[in-house]
Design a protein around this motif. Structure first.
Motif, short mmCIF file in Angstrom:
data_model
loop_
_atom_site.label_atom_id
_atom_site.label_comp_id
_atom_site.label_asym_id
_atom_site.label_seq_id
_atom_site.Cartn_x
_atom_site.Cartn_y
_atom_site.Cartn_z
N GLU A 1 0.82 -1.21 0.00
CA GLU A 1 0.00 0.00 0.00
C GLU A 1 0.85 1.25 0.00
O GLU A 1 0.45 2.29 -0.52
N ARG A 2 2.03 1.16 0.58
CA ARG A 2 2.94 2.32 0.62
C ARG A 2 4.35 1.83 0.87
O ARG A 2 4.57 0.67 1.24
N GLY A 3 5.33 2.72 0.68
CA GLY A 3 6.73 2.38 0.93
C GLY A 3 7.37 1.68 -0.25
O GLY A 3 6.69 1.31 -1.22
N PRO A 4 8.67 1.47 -0.21
CA PRO A 4 9.37 0.85 -1.33
C PRO A 4 8.97 -0.61 -1.52
O PRO A 4 8.53 -1.27 -0.58
N VAL A 5 9.15 -1.09 -2.73
CA VAL A 5 8.91 -2.50 -3.04
C VAL A 5 10.17 -3.05 -3.71
O VAL A 5 10.91 -2.31 -4.36
N GLY A 6 10.42 -4.34 -3.52
CA GLY A 6 11.57 -4.97 -4.14
C GLY A 6 11.14 -6.02 -5.15
O GLY A 6 9.98 -6.46 -5.18
N ALA A 7 12.10 -6.43 -5.98
CA ALA A 7 11.85 -7.51 -6.94
C ALA A 7 13.17 -8.20 -7.23
O ALA A 7 14.19 -7.55 -7.43
N SER A 8 13.14 -9.53 -7.25
CA SER A 8 14.33 -10.26 -7.69
C SER A 8 14.41 -10.15 -9.20
O SER A 8 13.39 -10.14 -9.90
N LEU B 1 6.57 -3.98 -15.29
CA LEU B 1 5.19 -3.61 -15.01
C LEU B 1 5.04 -3.01 -13.62
O LEU B 1 4.26 -2.06 -13.42
N ALA B 2 5.78 -3.51 -12.65
CA ALA B 2 5.73 -2.94 -11.30
C ALA B 2 6.18 -1.49 -11.32
O ALA B 2 5.58 -0.62 -10.67
N LYS B 3 7.21 -1.20 -12.08
CA LYS B 3 7.72 0.19 -12.16
C LYS B 3 6.68 1.10 -12.80
O LYS B 3 6.54 2.26 -12.40
N ARG B 4 5.93 0.60 -13.77
CA ARG B 4 4.90 1.41 -14.40
C ARG B 4 3.69 1.61 -13.49
O ARG B 4 3.04 2.66 -13.53
N GLU C 1 15.73 -3.15 3.29
CA GLU C 1 15.18 -2.06 2.48
C GLU C 1 13.71 -2.22 2.13
O GLU C 1 13.02 -1.21 1.93
N VAL C 2 13.21 -3.44 2.06
CA VAL C 2 11.83 -3.65 1.61
C VAL C 2 11.14 -4.71 2.46
O VAL C 2 11.79 -5.55 3.09
N GLY C 3 9.81 -4.68 2.46
CA GLY C 3 9.02 -5.70 3.13
C GLY C 3 8.30 -6.63 2.18
O GLY C 3 7.76 -7.66 2.59
N VAL C 4 8.28 -6.26 0.89
CA VAL C 4 7.66 -7.09 -0.15
C VAL C 4 8.67 -7.28 -1.27
O VAL C 4 9.28 -6.31 -1.74
N LEU C 5 8.85 -8.54 -1.68
CA LEU C 5 9.76 -8.85 -2.78
C LEU C 5 9.00 -9.64 -3.83
O LEU C 5 8.58 -10.78 -3.59
N LEU C 6 8.80 -9.05 -5.01
CA LEU C 6 8.16 -9.73 -6.12
C LEU C 6 9.16 -10.63 -6.82
O LEU C 6 10.37 -10.40 -6.76
N ASN C 7 8.67 -11.67 -7.48
CA ASN C 7 9.55 -12.52 -8.27
C ASN C 7 8.88 -12.92 -9.57
O ASN C 7 7.68 -12.70 -9.77
N GLY C 8 9.64 -13.51 -10.48
CA GLY C 8 9.13 -13.92 -11.78
C GLY C 8 8.86 -15.40 -11.89
O GLY C 8 8.73 -15.93 -13.00
N SER D 1 7.20 -12.70 0.11
CA SER D 1 7.60 -13.04 -1.25
C SER D 1 6.35 -13.30 -2.07
O SER D 1 5.53 -14.15 -1.71
N ARG D 2 6.20 -12.61 -3.19
CA ARG D 2 4.96 -12.69 -3.98
C ARG D 2 5.27 -12.99 -5.44
O ARG D 2 6.18 -12.41 -6.02
N ALA D 3 4.47 -13.90 -6.02
CA ALA D 3 4.72 -14.42 -7.37
C ALA D 3 3.54 -14.10 -8.29
O ALA D 3 2.61 -14.89 -8.41
N PRO D 4 3.55 -12.96 -8.95
CA PRO D 4 2.40 -12.58 -9.79
C PRO D 4 2.09 -13.56 -10.91
O PRO D 4 0.93 -13.70 -11.30
N LEU D 5 3.10 -14.25 -11.46
CA LEU D 5 2.84 -15.15 -12.58
C LEU D 5 2.15 -16.44 -12.14
O LEU D 5 1.69 -17.21 -12.98
#
Length: 587
Positions: free
Chosen positions: A241-248, A261-264, A342-349, A464-468
């Protein structure tokens, strides 16, 4: 071109005991004794030990204290509304609407005289259970069931055979006799009065669409746009909802499209993290750096030495309810430790290959075309099943000379092919690519990939969250005809078309490479002495393997065109560490 910041973890402090403050809910569990004396004081036997093993924020189903519904969840939505309270979960479960939910969850509740256990459709969270004399135990981790003292720590030899073939344990089975997993998309119902449990499915993998005429250009474009919409929705639902997000970020198309897509979609800062094993080993850094530059992220490279990997090997493996023989387990854990600052959420592919026709299907497709089990006998019984087991390139082909007599006897009575046969015969998927998708999603997705990243991220409080692997994305993936997944020599064709405008053409067009952990080199030099000790002294105590085969493996003298000594040694080092740290010492 900006230079990414290099993070070099040292063989430092341990991972700790778990932090849940940045997750919306803690782990769940319970000990239910239907026939316990009324008015009994305190928790049932083993419940408090189970609670402690689940870690901070643990929730126990406790009818005596009025706790009749508990939930562990992350990034869950129904339609356009976030699910953010146990009360909301309870109403959805009672109404039978769990199949409409997107996100990661496991639930336990009392309803109509039953204890009910449920797991999300794709298997982003895991729930274990054991039926013991006088009651039912369940928990988010296998460790908690063992900690209760009510489940004997007996090794399941058939499960060991599965682990040696897949590098994980698929399906309901675990490596502990009597402990099983709730399957994704399933509710298990246990009558409080005793009797046989029953299963209810609230979601299943979609059946394959009937083959028809080739899609027109307009139909293909509509499918591409639908996939793009669902990808954006899946990522949006997993952003904080707020704050930085990370991604591997590996630099492959899957992780790259998630970053792009996350950056957009996200207005706040995006950090990206890549792994390197030093300049002397092959890496993907030019590609991941290209994507980070293109998308404008703040990029980090976590550079790992063999010494750091060895220092944290045991405690990483000890996090797993079942061992995961993937050499990326320790690197993944160390990446989460660095990212947690640095982050509390890390997206992955994760999920691109099983959902959209990645290259890991190619060995099976080639075997199907040319015959790979026995020359001239591609229609022999269980040929497909054996080919699938061999395609993992682990130890299945070595069983004849590698296993001890008691292991061979156990697998003879429970052949691994029998587990796969009904899955290959399932009429819902008529094409071979469709069958492989269903297998890879229901087995590797739920019991390896998602399971691994959840367990190694938990100690650091990172989600850790996996959108795909999103439910809606999976449903679209099954609506895509096989020829738009593997189009000629182009892998993941429609997925690439859906995001072609977001990434450099070089990323879209590059072939799959994958993150290669240099285990072949490590076990020839720096880690070989440790491997010898762990296999010849530690693992030998369990009477699972022929010692001569272990010695040939360690000496690099196995036969075959691709003996993969390093990968097999890692598989066995992982097994030894898990047996010692989770199941307990033997001998």
């Amino acid at each position: 071109m900006s230079t990414p910041r290099i993070l070099r973890p040292t063989p430092g402090p341990s991972f700790g005991t778990g932090v849940s403050r940045r997750r919306p809910s803690g782990r769940i569990g319970g000990v239910v004794e239907p026939n316990a004396p009324s008015g009994a004081v305190g928790y049932p036997a083993g419940a408090e030990a189970l609670r402690r093993a689940l870690g901070p924020g643990a929730q126990l189903l406790d009818p005596a204290r009025g706790v009749t519904f508990i939930a562990e969840w992350d990034a869950c939505w129904l339609g356009g509304t976030r699910i953010d309270s146990p009360e909301r979960w309870a109403s959805l479960a009672a109404a039978g609407r769990l199949g409409e939910v997107d996100g990661a969850f496991v639930l336990a509740w009392l309803q109509d005289g039953e204890v009910r256990l449920a797991r999300d459709p794709i298997g982003e969270r895991t729930l274990y259970y054991a039926q013991v004399p006088g009651g039912l135990l369940f928990a988010s981790t296998l460790h908690a069931l063992l900690a209760s003292g009510r489940v004997p720590p007996r090794l399941n030899l058939a499960g060991v055979g599965s682990y040696l073939s897949y590098a994980y344990v698929p399906g309901e089975e675990t490596l502990v006799e009597g402990i099983r997993e709730v399957l994704p998309g399933e509710v298990l119902c246990f009558p409080l009065t005793g009797g046989t449990p029953r299963r209810e499915r609230f979601w299943s993998l979609p059946p394959e669409l009937e083959a028809g005429a080739p899609l027109s250009a307009e139909q293909e474009e509509a499918l591409r746009l639908r996939l793009r919409t669902e990808l954006e929705g899946a990522i949006s639902r997993r952003l904080p909802e707020r704050g930085p997000v990370g991604a591997s970020l590996s630099g492959g198309v899957d992780s790259s499209l998630v970053v792009a897509l996350a950056k957009r979609l996200y207005p706040e800062k995006v950090f990206t993290y890549s792994i390197s094993f030093g300049e002397e080993y092959r890496n993907e850094l030019p590609w991941s750096t290209m994507v980070a530059e293109h998308c404008g992220t703040t990029h980090r490279v976590v550079e790992l030495s063999p010494a750091v990997i060895l220092r944290h090997l045991d405690e990483t493996i000890a996090l797993h309810s079942d061992p995961i023989g993937d050499p990326l387990t320790v690197p993944n854990a160390l990446l989460f430790r660095e990212a947690a600052a640095e982050v509390g959420v890390l997206l992955n592919g994760e999920g691109g290959d099983p959902c959209f026709g990645g290259p890991k299907n190619l060995p099976m497709l080639l075997s199907e075309l040319y015959g790979g089990d026995v020359p001239g006998a591609d229609d022999a019984p269980n040929a497909r099943e054996r080919s699938y087991l061999r395609a993992h390139q682990k130890c299945f082909d070595d069983f004849g000379e590698a296993l001890s007599p008691r292991m061979r006897e156990a697998l003879a009575s429970q052949p691994l092919e029998a587990f796969l046969a009904p899955r290959f015969a399932d009429p819902r998927w008529s094409t071979f690519v469709g069958k492989l998708m269903a297998l890879n999603l229901s087995l590797k997705g739920a019991h390896h990939i998602l399971h691994k990243v959840d367990e190694v991220s938990f100690p650091f409080g990172v989600a850790s969250r996996a959108p795909l692997f999103d439910r809606r994305v999976v449903e679209v993936a099954f609506a895509i005809p096989p020829r738009l997944k593997l189009k000629g020599s182009v892998e993941k064709y429609l997925l690439k078309q859906a995001v072609a405008d977001t990434l450099p053409r070089a990323i879209i067009d590059r072939p799959k490479s994958g993150m290669l952990v240099p285990v072949e080199g490590w076990f020839q030099k720096p880690l070989l002495p440790e491997a010898k000790t762990r296999l010849l002294e530690g693992l030998s105590r369990w009477d699972l393997f022929d010692r001569g085969w272990l010695e040939r493996l360690l000496a690099g003298k196995l036969g075959g065109l691709r003996p993969r000594h390093g990968a097999k040694i890692w598989l066995l080092v992982t097994l030894e560490a898990w047996l010692r740290t989770v199941l307990g010492p033997r001998g």
